[in-house]
Design a protein around this motif. Structure first.
Motif, PDB file in Angstrom:
ATOM      1  N   GLY A  44       0.811  -1.220   0.000  1.00 41.83           N
ATOM      2  CA  GLY A  44       0.000   0.000   0.000  1.00 41.83           C
ATOM      3  C   GLY A  44       0.840   1.263   0.000  1.00 41.83           C
ATOM      4  N   LYS A  45       2.001   1.214   0.672  1.00 41.83           N
ATOM      5  CA  LYS A  45       2.854   2.396   0.766  1.00 41.83           C
ATOM      6  C   LYS A  45       3.855   2.507  -0.385  1.00 41.83           C
ATOM      7  CE  LYS A  45       1.472   4.661   4.318  1.00 41.83           C
ATOM      8  NZ  LYS A  45       1.027   6.063   4.190  1.00 41.83           N
ATOM      9  N   ALA A  46       4.046   1.424  -1.146  1.00 43.18           N
ATOM     10  CA  ALA A  46       5.030   1.454  -2.229  1.00 43.18           C
ATOM     11  C   ALA A  46       4.653   2.503  -3.269  1.00 43.18           C
ATOM     12  CB  ALA A  46       5.147   0.078  -2.869  1.00 43.18           C
ATOM     13  N   TRP A  47       3.366   2.589  -3.615  1.00 49.73           N
ATOM     14  CA  TRP A  47       2.911   3.576  -4.591  1.00 49.73           C
ATOM     15  C   TRP A  47       3.123   4.990  -4.071  1.00 49.73           C
ATOM     16  CZ3 TRP A  47       1.802   4.247  -9.490  1.00 49.73           C
ATOM     17  CH2 TRP A  47       1.060   5.367  -9.874  1.00 49.73           C
ATOM     18  N   PHE A  48       2.803   5.202  -2.795  1.00 53.37           N
ATOM     19  CA  PHE A  48       2.985   6.536  -2.218  1.00 53.37           C
ATOM     20  C   PHE A  48       4.463   6.934  -2.217  1.00 53.37           C
ATOM     21  CE2 PHE A  48       3.748   9.343   1.408  1.00 53.37           C
ATOM     22  CZ  PHE A  48       2.876  10.378   1.117  1.00 53.37           C
ATOM     23  N   LEU A  49       5.333   6.000  -1.874  1.00 53.57           N
ATOM     24  CA  LEU A  49       6.771   6.289  -1.886  1.00 53.57           C
ATOM     25  C   LEU A  49       7.245   6.641  -3.289  1.00 53.57           C
ATOM     26  CD1 LEU A  49       8.179   3.533   0.498  1.00 53.57           C
ATOM     27  CD2 LEU A  49       8.326   5.996   0.841  1.00 53.57           C
ATOM     28  N   PHE A  50       6.733   5.920  -4.284  1.00 51.85           N
ATOM     29  CA  PHE A  50       7.128   6.195  -5.664  1.00 51.85           C
ATOM     30  C   PHE A  50       6.677   7.595  -6.086  1.00 51.85           C
ATOM     31  CE2 PHE A  50       6.150   5.951 -10.264  1.00 51.85           C
ATOM     32  CZ  PHE A  50       7.443   5.771 -10.728  1.00 51.85           C
ATOM     33  N   THR A  51       5.425   7.955  -5.769  1.00 47.44           N
ATOM     34  CA  THR A  51       4.942   9.290  -6.133  1.00 47.44           C
ATOM     35  C   THR A  51       5.713  10.379  -5.389  1.00 47.44           C
ATOM     36  OG1 THR A  51       3.197   9.141  -4.454  1.00 47.44           O
ATOM     37  CG2 THR A  51       2.636   8.473  -6.689  1.00 47.44           C
ATOM     38  N   LEU A  52       6.097  10.116  -4.151  1.00 46.00           N
ATOM     39  CA  LEU A  52       6.898  11.086  -3.400  1.00 46.00           C
ATOM     40  C   LEU A  52       8.251  11.302  -4.065  1.00 46.00           C
ATOM     41  CD1 LEU A  52       7.594  12.884  -0.991  1.00 46.00           C
ATOM     42  CD2 LEU A  52       8.185  10.824   0.293  1.00 46.00           C
ATOM     43  N   LEU A  53       8.883  10.217  -4.501  1.00 45.37           N
ATOM     44  CA  LEU A  53      10.179  10.336  -5.186  1.00 45.37           C
ATOM     45  C   LEU A  53      10.040  11.124  -6.487  1.00 45.37           C
ATOM     46  CD1 LEU A  53      11.648   6.753  -4.649  1.00 45.37           C
ATOM     47  CD2 LEU A  53      12.373   8.876  -3.541  1.00 45.37           C
ATOM     48  N   VAL A  54       8.973  10.860  -7.239  1.00 47.38           N
ATOM     49  CA  VAL A  54       8.748  11.602  -8.485  1.00 47.38           C
ATOM     50  C   VAL A  54       8.526  13.078  -8.192  1.00 47.38           C
ATOM     51  CG1 VAL A  54       7.190  11.880 -10.456  1.00 47.38           C
ATOM     52  CG2 VAL A  54       7.846   9.595  -9.705  1.00 47.38           C
ATOM     53  N   PHE A  55       7.760  13.373  -7.149  1.00 48.72           N
ATOM     54  CA  PHE A  55       7.480  14.764  -6.784  1.00 48.72           C
ATOM     55  C   PHE A  55       8.764  15.496  -6.391  1.00 48.72           C
ATOM     56  CE2 PHE A  55       6.337  18.089  -3.761  1.00 48.72           C
ATOM     57  CZ  PHE A  55       5.321  18.758  -4.433  1.00 48.72           C
ATOM     58  N   VAL A  56       9.559  14.879  -5.524  1.00 46.61           N
ATOM     59  CA  VAL A  56      10.818  15.495  -5.093  1.00 46.61           C
ATOM     60  C   VAL A  56      11.767  15.648  -6.279  1.00 46.61           C
ATOM     61  CG1 VAL A  56      12.862  15.159  -3.655  1.00 46.61           C
ATOM     62  CG2 VAL A  56      10.601  14.697  -2.718  1.00 46.61           C
ATOM     63  N   PHE A  57      11.791  14.646  -7.135  1.00 47.37           N
ATOM     64  CA  PHE A  57      12.673  14.689  -8.309  1.00 47.37           C
ATOM     65  C   PHE A  57      12.313  15.869  -9.211  1.00 47.37           C
ATOM     66  CE2 PHE A  57      14.443  12.828 -12.302  1.00 47.37           C
ATOM     67  CZ  PHE A  57      15.736  12.669 -11.842  1.00 47.37           C
ATOM     68  N   SER A  58      11.019  16.118  -9.397  1.00 44.21           N
ATOM     69  CA  SER A  58      10.596  17.166 -10.325  1.00 44.21           C
ATOM     70  C   SER A  58      10.676  18.559  -9.710  1.00 44.21           C
ATOM     71  CB  SER A  58       9.158  16.906 -10.789  1.00 44.21           C
ATOM     72  OG  SER A  58       8.255  16.994  -9.705  1.00 44.21           O
ATOM     73  N   GLN A  59      10.423  18.664  -8.403  1.00 43.28           N
ATOM     74  CA  GLN A  59      10.331  19.983  -7.778  1.00 43.28           C
ATOM     75  C   GLN A  59      11.613  20.428  -7.073  1.00 43.28           C
ATOM     76  OE1 GLN A  59       7.821  21.813  -8.342  1.00 43.28           O
ATOM     77  NE2 GLN A  59       6.283  20.365  -9.042  1.00 43.28           N
ATOM     78  N   SER A  60      12.403  19.491  -6.592  1.00 42.02           N
ATOM     79  CA  SER A  60      13.554  19.859  -5.767  1.00 42.02           C
ATOM     80  C   SER A  60      14.901  19.535  -6.385  1.00 42.02           C
ATOM     81  CB  SER A  60      13.461  19.153  -4.398  1.00 42.02           C
ATOM     82  OG  SER A  60      12.238  19.430  -3.766  1.00 42.02           O
TER      83      SER A  60
END
Length: 304
Positions: A44-60
């Motif tokens: 359940g948390k694997a998808w959330f972790l992946f989206t968090l990594l994508v978000f940080v990658f694109s914004q930070s």
């Protein structure tokens, strides 16, 4: 028959760190976690972790990579042209075409966040809001009635994240600069409309990032000790806020009092400056030289 005992749920609702740290409770919860709940939770948390990594990658990350690549290429191209032409004046080189791949990566990541994370969040909260409205299950926050499912802090935080992502989508500089970039860069952000929204967009991004990591605190359940520590921190937060409230009261009182004194100390010139330096004194951040300077102003020294 066949269901879990509600005892663990009762212990969780009670939120008492002493009970949670009891060896028997820790052993039982660790067994259930390791042999039953771990895989389900991790999936359940694997998808959330992946989206968090994508978000940080694109914004930070990518935006700084783009900036560094542009600066390096501009310096190298300018140096080569000066050497070739034997010129001494600086030559401005536009490196826009060199960073298009980075811009495409940023746009792709942001589209993924808006379509997947924001879309999934809209569906989830719409479903639960309609369910609570249909069953007339609400909680009252002051004078406002909100759906009952928002009483869970994870759901409330997720709703705030959806709100900030929606604001980011509305203020997305790439969309406002579509086909209107100064340098002609694909998916650029350097048009007048984008520059006007860039700071506000960055504030929304900052808030969304903090909410992402706040939701990540669910991973504390990997360890009973970490979970107990999180419970203790949750209980201590209210005491810390009370301390800060009391400290702020005294800081404002003494800042106003010092501002009414007749003195020439530059460190305590006016209420804002006095308040800021009183906070620094309270947290041990006021350096020794500033204290030495206060010897010339005995009245201020006594107040501090």
């Amino acid at each position: 028959a066949g269901d879990f005992s509600p005892a663990i749920e009762w212990i969780t609702d009670h939120r008492d760190p002493r009970i949670v740290c009891h060896p028997v409770v820790a052993m039982v919860t660790d067994i259930i976690w390791a042999r039953v709940a771990f895989r389900t939770f991790l999936v359940g948390k694997a998808w959330f972790l992946f989206t968090l990594l994508v978000f940080v990658f694109s914004q930070s990350i990518l935006k700084h990579v783009e900036h560094d690549i542009a600066e390096n290429l501009a310096e190298e191209a300018a140096a080569e042209q000066r050497l070739a032409a034997g010129a001494t004046a600086d030559i401005v080189v536009e490196p826009a075409h060199h960073v298009e791949s980075v811009r495409i990566a940023i746009f792709t990541c942001r589209c993924f966040i808006y379509f997947c994370t924001l879309g999934k969040g809209f569906f989830y909260h719409a479903k639960w809001t309609m369910r609570d409205c249909r069953h007339k299950e609400f909680i009252k926050v002051s004078w406002l009635k909100i759906p009952q499912y928002l009483s869970n802090w994870q759901d409330a935080t997720s709703a705030c994240l959806v709100l900030f992502l929606s604001l980011m989508l509305c203020m997305e500089p790439i969309l406002h600069c579509m086909g209107n970039s100064k340098e002609g860069v694909l998916f650029g952000e350097d048009c007048p409309e984008g520059e006007n929204l860039r700071f506000t967009y960055s504030v929304m991004t900052t808030c969304a990032t903090l909410l992402y990591f706040l939701l990540l605190s669910d991973l504390a359940v990997f360890s009973t000790r970490v979970s107990a520590f999180a419970l203790v921190c949750g209980r201590v937060v209210s005491e810390v806020l009370l301390f800060l409230f009391g400290l702020t009261f005294f800081v404002v009182a003494f800042a106003c009092a010092i501002a009414s004194l007749e003195h020439d100390s530059p460190d305590f010139d006016g209420v804002p400056m006095s308040g800021m330096n009183l906070y620094r004194v309270s947290f041990g951040m006021f350096d020794g030289r500033s204290f030495d300077n206060l010897e010339d102003f005995p009245a201020v020294m006594v107040a501090v």
